[in-house]
Design a protein around this motif. Sequence first.
Motif, PDB file in Angstrom:
ATOM      1  N   THR A  58     -34.373 -41.698  13.866  1.00 49.71           N
ATOM      2  CA  THR A  58     -33.366 -40.690  14.189  1.00 49.71           C
ATOM      3  C   THR A  58     -32.659 -41.010  15.496  1.00 49.71           C
ATOM      4  OG1 THR A  58     -34.600 -38.984  13.021  1.00 49.71           O
ATOM      5  CG2 THR A  58     -33.006 -38.227  14.653  1.00 49.71           C
ATOM      6  N   GLN A  59     -33.425 -41.360  16.529  1.00 47.47           N
ATOM      7  CA  GLN A  59     -32.839 -41.642  17.835  1.00 47.47           C
ATOM      8  C   GLN A  59     -31.966 -42.900  17.800  1.00 47.47           C
ATOM      9  OE1 GLN A  59     -33.458 -39.296  20.678  1.00 47.47           O
ATOM     10  NE2 GLN A  59     -33.734 -38.378  18.674  1.00 47.47           N
ATOM     11  N   GLU A  62     -28.696 -41.962  16.158  1.00 46.34           N
ATOM     12  CA  GLU A  62     -27.838 -41.186  17.055  1.00 46.34           C
ATOM     13  C   GLU A  62     -27.215 -42.069  18.141  1.00 46.34           C
ATOM     14  OE1 GLU A  62     -29.818 -37.701  18.579  1.00 46.34           O
ATOM     15  OE2 GLU A  62     -30.304 -36.998  16.565  1.00 46.34           O
ATOM     16  N   GLU A  65     -24.483 -44.076  16.469  1.00 46.57           N
ATOM     17  CA  GLU A  65     -23.320 -43.249  16.150  1.00 46.57           C
ATOM     18  C   GLU A  65     -22.486 -42.950  17.392  1.00 46.57           C
ATOM     19  OE1 GLU A  65     -25.008 -39.828  14.235  1.00 46.57           O
ATOM     20  OE2 GLU A  65     -25.266 -40.877  12.323  1.00 46.57           O
ATOM     21  N   LYS A  66     -23.139 -42.822  18.542  1.00 45.14           N
ATOM     22  CA  LYS A  66     -22.425 -42.508  19.783  1.00 45.14           C
ATOM     23  C   LYS A  66     -21.960 -43.762  20.520  1.00 45.14           C
ATOM     24  CE  LYS A  66     -24.487 -38.079  20.100  1.00 45.14           C
ATOM     25  NZ  LYS A  66     -24.381 -36.859  20.689  1.00 45.14           N
TER      26      LYS A  66
END
Length: 118
Positions: A58-59, A62, A65-66
């Motif tokens: 998950t991290q 993220e 994505e950023k």
Amino acid sequence: MPEFIYDNKLFYTPIEFALNHIGGTWKMPILWRLRTNVLRYGELKNDIPHITHKMLTTQLKELEEKGFITRTAYPVVPPKVEYRITEKGQQAIPVIERIMQYGLELMKDAGIQHPPRP
């Protein structure tokens, strides 16, 4: 400073906005490990104690994505995936370094040794 909305979330300060990107328990340790090395998923998992597979996945997603890291998947068996920090991610490293230094100062003030003795 006036509040603002970004990605359907209300922010009150630039600090809150920055912490939304790199805050939490795991994002800074991930970026820290990638600051000088390209690492595979398994290497990150082995190097970060106590993180679960789900949380690491998950991290990483993220952070990708950023725009803080890139993920490169190679078409081989078994699968090979590498993670690399981007320029945007590198810009966060001095901030992370300063937070770490401040944490060590707070630990010293509290009488906590680093690294802790067994």
